[in-house]
Design a protein around this motif. Structure first.
Motif, mmCIF file in Angstrom:
data_model
loop_
_atom_site.group_PDB
_atom_site.id
_atom_site.type_symbol
_atom_site.label_atom_id
_atom_site.label_comp_id
_atom_site.label_asym_id
_atom_site.label_seq_id
_atom_site.Cartn_x
_atom_site.Cartn_y
_atom_site.Cartn_z
ATOM 1 N N TYR A 167 1.279 -0.869 -0.466
ATOM 2 C CA TYR A 167 0.476 0.291 0.501
ATOM 3 C C TYR A 167 0.329 1.638 0.062
ATOM 4 C CZ TYR A 167 -3.928 2.802 1.361
ATOM 5 O OH TYR A 167 -5.224 3.534 1.134
ATOM 6 N N VAL A 168 1.565 1.121 0.814
ATOM 7 C CA VAL A 168 2.557 2.557 0.926
ATOM 8 C C VAL A 168 3.805 2.743 -0.474
ATOM 9 C CG1 VAL A 168 4.873 2.915 2.533
ATOM 10 C CG2 VAL A 168 2.596 2.278 3.505
ATOM 11 N N ALA A 169 3.590 1.769 -0.554
ATOM 12 C CA ALA A 169 5.258 2.007 -1.639
ATOM 13 C C ALA A 169 4.819 1.689 -2.601
ATOM 14 C CB ALA A 169 6.043 0.058 -2.090
ATOM 15 N N LEU A 170 3.331 1.186 -3.695
ATOM 16 C CA LEU A 170 2.759 1.911 -4.538
ATOM 17 C C LEU A 170 2.040 2.982 -4.296
ATOM 18 C CD1 LEU A 170 1.998 -1.784 -4.843
ATOM 19 C CD2 LEU A 170 3.719 -0.802 -6.839
ATOM 20 N N GLY A 171 1.421 3.997 -3.540
ATOM 21 C CA GLY A 171 0.650 4.831 -3.314
ATOM 22 C C GLY A 171 -0.435 4.537 -2.951
ATOM 23 N N GLY A 172 -1.073 3.398 -2.378
ATOM 24 C CA GLY A 172 -2.407 3.080 -2.553
ATOM 25 C C GLY A 172 -2.927 2.103 -2.959
ATOM 26 N N GLU A 173 -4.954 2.395 -3.274
ATOM 27 C CA GLU A 173 -5.207 1.569 -3.602
ATOM 28 C C GLU A 173 -5.279 1.246 -4.730
ATOM 29 O OE1 GLU A 173 -10.005 0.428 -3.523
ATOM 30 O OE2 GLU A 173 -9.278 1.871 -1.925
ATOM 31 N N ALA A 174 -5.575 2.416 -5.544
ATOM 32 C CA ALA A 174 -5.503 2.456 -6.636
ATOM 33 C C ALA A 174 -3.872 1.236 -7.231
ATOM 34 C CB ALA A 174 -5.633 3.531 -8.123
ATOM 35 N N GLY A 175 -2.764 2.695 -6.816
ATOM 36 C CA GLY A 175 -1.745 1.588 -7.590
ATOM 37 C C GLY A 175 -1.402 0.060 -6.951
#
Length: 364
Positions: A328-336
């Motif tokens: 979640y953190v590495a990809l910037g949230g739900e959409a990422g």
């Protein structure tokens, strides 16, 4: 789902001072005389978790809601409590209601603070409390024995099973060992129903003077050795320092602790250790309204985790969309996370992991 830890110990060891600092209130009277805490005082304390602020920032959540633990300040116990000495009967009744025991031990010298035993010896104090709890458990189980034996001889299988459970515990208690020392894997739920005082997990809190709060002292070293031998844990705290910290503005606390050579408060260590002691874990929900931490027992499956939020979520559980905290953190949230294929759809048998960010699908 509530989880609580009972703060116990002999009178004048710093229990109520610690409780006041934990709750940042003066709800428990911390006067220097035995039995000043006559009714158990209860406070709910937020469990510090830096992950929550990170999730809220990424999810643009309007507010943050941490999970919490309940702490119960219980009247001081004295030698003979199992026979009703002091406030013994009330102490024993109150401690039966908690999930775990935080045993505060006095590991400091102060001529202005009387000790009920006349001298400082945390190992003796620990043994005094443990002995009284074991005697109370032994009396409770021996009272059950006669009826169970009679029914077992009459062919009652449930009574026979109960006897098989409690006889090894009685033997352990008679040998001076707590009930938790004789519990076999898988017996925990059945033993929990017996409400035995010495079956509860224990965390030793060494209340030391300010100069020893970073490294400990000879008293706390002895407690740490005892805890290691028991497979328990010990935490260093200066209740007096924690009381000061609790009165400071949030912005000043880090600098105050740093001056003492500390990177976190003793209370944070106690809360975290209490959380671990109970075998708890945390999952998160994140949305525009709030980022929230939720407490479950380690090993909980997804539908039961959903039920912590609302009973309807468990009854109508379909699935849960799951993202690991790190993803979640590495990809910037739900959409990422979804775009990167890191959002998984899990079913009823999924065991929720610490740090999971969950979105439940349900239908009622």
């Amino acid at each position: 789902m509530g989880f609580n830890c009972g703060i116990v110990g002999l009178p004048n060891v710093g229990k109520s001072t610690l409780f006041n600092a934990l709750t940042a209130t003066a709800a428990a009277q911390a006067a220097n005389y035995p039995f000043c805490t006559i009714e158990p005082n209860v406070g709910r304390v937020a469990v510090s978790d830096p992950r929550l602020a990170t999730l809220a920032a990424i999810g643009k959540s309007a507010r943050i809601v941490p999970t919490s633990l309940e702490f119960v300040d219980i009247a001081g116990l004295v030698r003979g409590a199992s026979r009703g000495e002091g406030l013994g009967n009330q102490f024993l009744a109150n401690i039966r209601e908690v999930d775990a025991i935080i045993h505060v031990l006095r590991c400091f010298k102060d001529p202005d603070v009387a000790h009920v035993e006349g001298s400082i010896d945390p190992i003796r104090d620990a043994e005094t409390v443990e002995t009284e709890l074991m005697l109370a458990d032994l009396e409770s189980l021996e009272k059950r024995m006669a009826g169970l034996q009679k029914r077992a001889r009459g062919g009652d299988k449930e009574s026979a099973a109960q006897l098989a459970l409690i006889e090894p515990i009685i033997a352990a208690l008679q040998e001076g060992r707590p009930a938790r020392a004789s519990i076999e894997p898988g017996q925990e739920p059945a033993v929990r129903r017996l409400q035995l005082l010495t079956s509860k997990p224990v965390l030793y809190v060494c209340n030391v003077e300010e100069s020893a709060v970073a490294t400990g002292n000879a008293y706390s070293d002895r407690v740490a050795a005892r805890a290691k031998a028991e497979g328990a844990r010990a935490v260093l705290v200066s209740a007096a320092i924690e009381a000061e910290v609790a009165q400071l503005p949030e912005s000043d606390r880090a600098a105050f602790l740093a001056d003492l050579g500390l990177h976190e408060s003793g209370l944070d260590r106690v809360i975290r250790a209490g959380y671990d002691l109970l075998g708890l874990t945390t999952f998160f929900t994140v949305g525009p309204k709030e980022a929230r931490a939720w407490t479950i027992v380690s090993g909980t499956k997804a539908p039961q985790a959903a039920g912590v939020i609302h009973g309807d979520f468990e009854r109508g559980f379909i699935a849960c969309e799951t993202i690991a905290y790190e993803d979640y953190v590495a990809l910037g949230g739900e959409a990422g996370a979804r775009d990167a294929g890191k959002m998984r759809v899990e079913g009823k048998e999924y065991i929720v992991q610490d740090g999971d960010v969950l979105l439940f699908r349900f239908n009622v």
